[in-house]
Motif scaffolding. Sequence first.
Motif, PDB file in Angstrom:
ATOM      1  N   ASP A 211       0.821  -1.223   0.000  1.00 50.30           N
ATOM      2  CA  ASP A 211       0.000   0.000   0.000  1.00 50.30           C
ATOM      3  C   ASP A 211       0.852   1.270   0.000  1.00 50.30           C
ATOM      4  O   ASP A 211       0.313   2.376  -0.140  1.00 50.30           O
ATOM      5  N   LEU A 212       2.167   1.134   0.184  1.00 51.03           N
ATOM      6  CA  LEU A 212       3.038   2.308   0.240  1.00 51.03           C
ATOM      7  C   LEU A 212       3.052   3.036  -1.108  1.00 51.03           C
ATOM      8  O   LEU A 212       2.906   2.404  -2.167  1.00 51.03           O
ATOM      9  N   PRO A 213       3.237   4.368  -1.081  1.00 49.36           N
ATOM     10  CA  PRO A 213       3.302   5.117  -2.350  1.00 49.36           C
ATOM     11  C   PRO A 213       4.362   4.564  -3.300  1.00 49.36           C
ATOM     12  O   PRO A 213       4.140   4.501  -4.513  1.00 49.36           O
ATOM     13  N   GLU A 214       5.523   4.201  -2.743  1.00 51.97           N
ATOM     14  CA  GLU A 214       6.560   3.540  -3.541  1.00 51.97           C
ATOM     15  C   GLU A 214       6.699   2.104  -3.035  1.00 51.97           C
ATOM     16  O   GLU A 214       7.615   1.751  -2.301  1.00 51.97           O
ATOM     17  N   ALA A 215       5.757   1.276  -3.451  1.00 52.19           N
ATOM     18  CA  ALA A 215       5.696  -0.102  -2.968  1.00 52.19           C
ATOM     19  C   ALA A 215       6.888  -0.907  -3.483  1.00 52.19           C
ATOM     20  O   ALA A 215       7.402  -0.643  -4.583  1.00 52.19           O
ATOM     21  N   PRO A 216       7.353  -1.866  -2.714  1.00 50.69           N
ATOM     22  CA  PRO A 216       8.464  -2.702  -3.173  1.00 50.69           C
ATOM     23  C   PRO A 216       8.059  -3.572  -4.357  1.00 50.69           C
ATOM     24  O   PRO A 216       6.907  -3.975  -4.481  1.00 50.69           O
ATOM     25  N   THR A 217       9.019  -3.840  -5.203  1.00 45.43           N
ATOM     26  CA  THR A 217       8.812  -4.777  -6.310  1.00 45.43           C
ATOM     27  C   THR A 217       9.346  -6.164  -5.957  1.00 45.43           C
ATOM     28  O   THR A 217       9.167  -7.114  -6.726  1.00 45.43           O
ATOM     29  N   ALA A 218      10.003  -6.276  -4.796  1.00 46.44           N
ATOM     30  CA  ALA A 218      10.506  -7.563  -4.318  1.00 46.44           C
ATOM     31  C   ALA A 218      10.488  -7.549  -2.801  1.00 46.44           C
ATOM     32  O   ALA A 218      10.793  -6.526  -2.178  1.00 46.44           O
ATOM     33  N   ILE A 219      10.134  -8.683  -2.203  1.00 43.87           N
ATOM     34  CA  ILE A 219      10.073  -8.799  -0.742  1.00 43.87           C
ATOM     35  C   ILE A 219      10.868 -10.027  -0.302  1.00 43.87           C
ATOM     36  O   ILE A 219      10.688 -11.131  -0.836  1.00 43.87           O
ATOM     37  N   PHE A 220      11.745  -9.805   0.670  1.00 46.97           N
ATOM     38  CA  PHE A 220      12.520 -10.873   1.302  1.00 46.97           C
ATOM     39  C   PHE A 220      11.807 -11.257   2.596  1.00 46.97           C
ATOM     40  O   PHE A 220      11.586 -10.422   3.465  1.00 46.97           O
ATOM     41  N   ALA A 221      11.437 -12.531   2.711  1.00 43.47           N
ATOM     42  CA  ALA A 221      10.727 -13.034   3.888  1.00 43.47           C
ATOM     43  C   ALA A 221      11.693 -13.759   4.817  1.00 43.47           C
ATOM     44  O   ALA A 221      12.610 -14.460   4.364  1.00 43.47           O
ATOM     45  N   HIS A 222      11.450 -13.620   6.117  1.00 39.45           N
ATOM     46  CA  HIS A 222      12.302 -14.230   7.145  1.00 39.45           C
ATOM     47  C   HIS A 222      12.436 -15.734   6.957  1.00 39.45           C
ATOM     48  O   HIS A 222      13.496 -16.311   7.170  1.00 39.45           O
ATOM     49  N   ASP A 223      11.356 -16.402   6.574  1.00 32.98           N
ATOM     50  CA  ASP A 223      11.447 -17.825   6.245  1.00 32.98           C
ATOM     51  C   ASP A 223      10.325 -18.176   5.273  1.00 32.98           C
ATOM     52  O   ASP A 223       9.530 -17.319   4.867  1.00 32.98           O
ATOM     53  N   ASP A 224      10.257 -19.438   4.883  1.00 34.91           N
ATOM     54  CA  ASP A 224       9.318 -19.833   3.838  1.00 34.91           C
ATOM     55  C   ASP A 224       7.860 -19.668   4.256  1.00 34.91           C
ATOM     56  O   ASP A 224       7.002 -19.349   3.423  1.00 34.91           O
ATOM     57  N   LEU A 225       7.557 -19.892   5.538  1.00 33.96           N
ATOM     58  CA  LEU A 225       6.175 -19.728   5.977  1.00 33.96           C
ATOM     59  C   LEU A 225       5.757 -18.263   5.921  1.00 33.96           C
ATOM     60  O   LEU A 225       4.621 -17.942   5.536  1.00 33.96           O
ATOM     61  N   ILE A 226       6.656 -17.363   6.292  1.00 31.74           N
ATOM     62  CA  ILE A 226       6.386 -15.935   6.140  1.00 31.74           C
ATOM     63  C   ILE A 226       6.189 -15.607   4.658  1.00 31.74           C
ATOM     64  O   ILE A 226       5.309 -14.810   4.282  1.00 31.74           O
TER      65      ILE A 226
ATOM     66  N   LEU B 158       5.739  -8.647  -8.609  1.00 28.45           N
ATOM     67  CA  LEU B 158       6.297  -8.774  -7.256  1.00 28.45           C
ATOM     68  C   LEU B 158       7.112 -10.058  -7.171  1.00 28.45           C
ATOM     69  O   LEU B 158       6.592 -11.151  -7.430  1.00 28.45           O
ATOM     70  N   ALA B 159       8.380  -9.908  -6.821  1.00 25.92           N
ATOM     71  CA  ALA B 159       9.246 -11.060  -6.576  1.00 25.92           C
ATOM     72  C   ALA B 159       9.264 -11.363  -5.079  1.00 25.92           C
ATOM     73  O   ALA B 159       9.187 -10.443  -4.252  1.00 25.92           O
ATOM     74  N   VAL B 160       9.364 -12.644  -4.738  1.00 24.92           N
ATOM     75  CA  VAL B 160       9.356 -13.059  -3.329  1.00 24.92           C
ATOM     76  C   VAL B 160      10.456 -14.093  -3.114  1.00 24.92           C
ATOM     77  O   VAL B 160      10.592 -15.046  -3.891  1.00 24.92           O
ATOM     78  N   VAL B 161      11.229 -13.897  -2.038  1.00 32.49           N
ATOM     79  CA  VAL B 161      12.275 -14.848  -1.656  1.00 32.49           C
ATOM     80  C   VAL B 161      12.052 -15.269  -0.217  1.00 32.49           C
ATOM     81  O   VAL B 161      11.818 -14.431   0.657  1.00 32.49           O
ATOM     82  N   GLY B 162      12.119 -16.566   0.036  1.00 32.84           N
ATOM     83  CA  GLY B 162      11.986 -17.095   1.392  1.00 32.84           C
ATOM     84  C   GLY B 162      13.337 -17.512   1.962  1.00 32.84           C
ATOM     85  O   GLY B 162      14.399 -17.116   1.469  1.00 32.84           O
ATOM     86  N   PHE B 163      13.267 -18.344   3.009  1.00 35.05           N
ATOM     87  CA  PHE B 163      14.500 -18.804   3.672  1.00 35.05           C
ATOM     88  C   PHE B 163      14.202 -20.154   4.312  1.00 35.05           C
ATOM     89  O   PHE B 163      13.159 -20.315   4.955  1.00 35.05           O
ATOM     90  N   ASP B 164      15.088 -21.115   4.137  1.00 40.38           N
ATOM     91  CA  ASP B 164      15.051 -22.465   4.717  1.00 40.38           C
ATOM     92  C   ASP B 164      14.993 -23.549   3.648  1.00 40.38           C
ATOM     93  O   ASP B 164      15.540 -24.617   3.825  1.00 40.38           O
ATOM     94  N   ASP B 165      14.240 -23.324   2.541  1.00 40.91           N
ATOM     95  CA  ASP B 165      13.916 -24.377   1.585  1.00 40.91           C
ATOM     96  C   ASP B 165      13.183 -25.499   2.302  1.00 40.91           C
ATOM     97  O   ASP B 165      13.556 -26.668   2.249  1.00 40.91           O
TER      98      ASP B 165
END
Length: 331
Positions: free
Chosen positions: A237-252, A271-278
């Motif tokens: 919702d931010l005026p300059e919203a991210p085009t990619a988000i890094f999540a703390h882990d895969d469930l996030i 929107l690109a999304v990256v998780g953590f743990d595999d």
Amino acid sequence: MSASTIYDVARRAGVSISTVSLAFNNPVRVTQSTLDRILAAADELSYLPKTEAVTRARRGVGRIGVMAPFTSYPSFARRLNGILRATRDLPWEIVVYDQGSAAATSPTLSTIPLTRRLDGLVIMSLPVDPKVAHRLVEQKLPTVLVDLEHPSFSSVAIADAEGGRIVAEHLHARGHTRLGCVTERKKGQPATLPQEARLDTFRSTLAGFGTPLPDSRIRRVDYGVEPARRAAHELLDLPEAPTAIFAHDDLIAVGVLKAARERGLRVPDELAVVGFDDSDVAEPLGLTTVRQPLEESGTIAVQTLLDQLSDPDRSMRHIVLRLTLVERDTT
């Protein structure tokens, strides 16, 4: 000299017998100052709870404790699998202690040394405060830490800082200049937690590329899909919203992907999304993520502990396991 009793502990600590019993059996219901007095009194008197006296008289009980937030974070089941595989054909019983969160200190850590039920202990991702560390050392309970480090104990650490760098480099190479992060909220814990190390190097690496990550594009949430979903909506919702988000882990990351779907965003084009743990959810979702050597960390931890039990004079070991990026559909 006769063995100390619960009455002696209560008298020394200046509390009732029922409070002493509560401290051993349900410490979360005892105030920290009272718990400290009771545990100190028990140490001074070499008090053993009655149900443990016979067990303690044996040279070894044949049990290794494994303490971790198993039910909150799926990745810890895989670490436990590594321990179980390594001890399957050995005469050791594995005792599992489940804790609610890796973001807060567990009261059970304060009582484990006193119960004398164990020959050794593996602690995974649960912060060890100075009082707990002192008691573990004083009680001579061999202990190995996983996913955290302390100078008094052998440890198997994950290169969490490296993980933040890997993700930042990957997203930068994909051309992203507006990035966001959803991570777990720290709960009054002074220690540096894995998610903080990842975020710190994620930010510093992005800054080096000239694409800083401002606080306005970071959300710290309680662990779970729904809090992550709400946080992702806030970022988007931010005026300059991210085009990619890094999540703390895969469930996030699952929560972030859910928010993207609700908004009709195309992943990874919008929107690109990256998780953590595999973790187990990553491959079915096509989630790009950072793979941790989860089973390996459990195996190495218990092997280190067994070496320590067979040779108490063995030097401490501090092992750092490396991470790898697994590229899939979400980037």
